[in-house]
Enzyme design. Structure first.
Site, PDB file in Angstrom:
ATOM      1  CE1 TYR A 225      -3.686   2.498   0.620  1.00 55.33           C
ATOM      2  CE2 TYR A 225      -2.453   3.207   2.550  1.00 55.33           C
ATOM      3  CZ  TYR A 225      -3.493   3.396   1.654  1.00 55.33           C
ATOM      4  OH  TYR A 225      -4.323   4.484   1.800  1.00 55.33           O
TER       5      TYR A 225
ATOM      6  CG  ASP B 143       5.703   3.795   0.998  1.00 56.43           C
ATOM      7  OD1 ASP B 143       5.959   4.506   2.001  1.00 56.43           O
ATOM      8  OD2 ASP B 143       4.548   3.599   0.587  1.00 56.43           O
TER       9      ASP B 143
ATOM     10  CE  LYS C 100       0.816   4.790   8.566  1.00 56.47           C
ATOM     11  NZ  LYS C 100       0.913   4.258   7.218  1.00 56.47           N
TER      12      LYS C 100
HETATM   13  C1  LIG Z   1       0.280   4.632   5.863  1.00 56.32           C
HETATM   14  C2  LIG Z   1       1.035   4.403   4.612  1.00 56.32           C
HETATM   15  C3  LIG Z   1       0.927   5.246   3.502  1.00 56.32           C
HETATM   16  C4  LIG Z   1      -0.092   6.351   3.432  1.00 56.32           C
HETATM   17  O1  LIG Z   1       0.099   7.315   4.381  1.00 56.32           O
HETATM   18  P1  LIG Z   1      -1.134   8.284   4.776  1.00 56.32           P
HETATM   19  O2  LIG Z   1      -0.522   9.254   5.713  1.00 56.32           O
HETATM   20  O3  LIG Z   1      -2.174   7.397   5.366  1.00 56.32           O
HETATM   21  O4  LIG Z   1      -1.598   8.907   3.502  1.00 56.32           O
HETATM   22  C5  LIG Z   1       1.762   5.038   2.435  1.00 56.32           C
HETATM   23  N1  LIG Z   1       2.655   4.037   2.440  1.00 56.32           N
HETATM   24  C6  LIG Z   1       2.782   3.182   3.475  1.00 56.32           C
HETATM   25  C7  LIG Z   1       3.811   2.114   3.428  1.00 56.32           C
HETATM   26  C8  LIG Z   1       1.958   3.333   4.586  1.00 56.32           C
HETATM   27  O5  LIG Z   1       2.059   2.470   5.591  1.00 56.32           O
END
Ligand SMILES: *Cc1c(COP(=O)(O)O)cnc(C)c1O
Length: 425
Positions: free
Chosen positions: A147, A242, A270
């Site tokens: 994701y 990511d 995060k």
């Molecule tokens: C949470 C997450 C996102 C998206 O971040 P948001 O702040 O919710 O838009 C993208 N990549 C990874 C790996 C994530 O865990």
């Protein structure tokens, strides 16, 4: 420690459903996948959230991995309050942005330059745009079950919240928007090498969660990330890690430090915002200088680099860079996971973990990719989730999510949780 009925949460949910679709601002919070209704939070501290029905819940979701120091950590809260009192946004530059950017770069030397945005979604979306601008190519390669936020061209085999729904992807995304997105299986180096051998020179970027966390935790097999590095380098494609979840979690320098692999670009989120909306994307200087106002790739944000989020991020990283923090987290998590392995042995449950992230899979083996995790028994998971909730423990509410151990998950708390797991599986 049975919890009270959740009457107030039930009423709050009815009210929310009248005005907010599904009553939630982010789908997984609805707890639909585990057959119940949302918990409405009132306040939080350390490892616990207190809901509006006066239940104390030991939290393993930790705002989806944000609170590695625990909820409402004193220094972080004070820094944010002090920033609010000076003004919560200026639409001008602040020195705090450079201070946090320098701290991020010190942790992630591969991010020679970086820019702050408001969410992980924006970070990955912007990183991909820069990579396309830099290479002059269109194709984006991603892995099934990873994701990267909810941008249109990324909602393909996207894991996480989308994985609990019957349609794996999303309505409202025209085919044309995803025609340059290529999806390969996670942990399959042979498939990756084959695709790049045939198409590599057309690929702008390869984006990967270096430890997948949004199909449940799935660590990379030895050689997989190395293969990603090798094929992108050979074909002039941009490798994007990511690290929105793994950054500042798997080590101070994220997965790239832990595994010793240097990507061209990185996204963090995060943890870096200390509980406020902030994320960043960055990478090699020559790539990042494609951005306006230096280069031709446009990207902007009204609240980007928000001073309150910057202050909370700085306070968080100051704490995390103290010596010994990650060793302590690792020790505690390894001990917890070793004891958990004993509890689940022979019960048709498998534990995947990496550092402080873990997922219990109701499965017949340790999943290595999205096809594996999707075969998990979601009904059994739902029973487990609700049994845990009854005992005052809030685990991440989907089979396709990770759980997070923070500095506030003391050995005493973890002992109690292991006992609850034993009774709940
Ligand atoms: C949470 C997450 C996102 C998206 O971040 P948001 O702040 O919710 O838009 C993208 N990549 C990874 C790996 C994530 O865990």
């Amino acid at each position: 420690m049975k919890i009270n009925n959740r009457e107030k949460s039930a009423r709050a949910f009815e009210r929310a459903c009248n005005v907010i679709p599904g009553g939630v601002d982010s789908p997984v919070r609805a707890l639909k996948a585990v057959g119940t209704t949302p918990v409405f939070a009132d306040h939080a501290g350390d490892a616990c959230i207190y809901d509006i029905d006066d239940n104390r819940l030991i939290d393993f979701c930790m705002s989806w991995g944000v609170f590695i120091l625990g909820h409402n950590q004193r220094d972080v809260t004070s820094a944010a309050v002090a920033a609010v009192e000076k003004g919560s946004s200026f639409g001008m530059c602040t020195e705090a942005e450079s201070e946090l950017a320098e701290m991020v770069r010190a942790a992630f030397p591969s991010m020679e330059k970086l820019r702050f945005v408001n969410s992980g979604t924006e970070a990955t979306m912007s990183a991909i745009r820069v990579a396309r601008g830099y290479t002059g190519r269109d194709i984006l390669v991603k892995f099934e079950g990873c994701y990267h936020g909810h941008a249109d061209h990324l909602l393909v085999a996207a894991g996480s919240g989308a994985a609990s729904l019957s349609n794996a992807s999303s309505a409202g995304v025209p085919d044309g928007f995803t025609k340059y997105t290529v999806v390969l299986p996670y942990n399959d180096s042979a498939a990756l090498e084959k695709y790049f051998a045939e198409n590599g020179d057309r690929v702008a970027a390869l984006i990967v969660e270096p430890v997948a966390c949004n199909m449940g935790v799935v660590p990379p097999k030895p050689g997989f990330l190395e293969a990603a590095r090798r094929v992108t380098r050979e074909h002039g494609a941009v490798l994007i890690f990511d690290e929105v979840i793994t950054g500042f979690r798997l080590s101070y320098g994220g997965a790239q430090q832990r595994f010793g692999i240097t990507p061209d670009m990185t996204t963090v989120g995060k943890i870096v915002g200390g509980g406020f909306p902030a994320a960043a994307f960055g990478g090699r200087k020559d790539i990042m200088d494609m951005l306006a106002p230096v280069g031709p790739v446009y990207q902007a944000g009204t609240l980007s680099g928000n001073p309150v989020a910057m202050a909370a991020g700085i306070a968080t990283l100051k704490h995390l860079r103290e010596p010994g923090i990650y060793d302590e987290l690792e020790r505690r998590s390894n001990d917890f996971c070793a004891r958990l392995e004993e509890i689940i042995a022979g019960k048709g449950i498998y534990l995947n973990h990496c550092g402080t992230m873990f997922t219990l899979f109701f499965n017949d083996k340790n999943p290595e990719n999205f096809a594996d995790t999707k075969r998990s028994d979601q009904k059994r998971f739902a029973r487990y989730f609700n049994n845990m909730l009854q005992r005052g423990v809030y685990v991440s509410p989907s089979q396709f999510e990770g759980n997070f151990i923070s500095l506030c998950h003391t050995p005493e708390i973890l002992d109690y949780v292991l006992k609850c797991i034993e009774e709940s599986i």
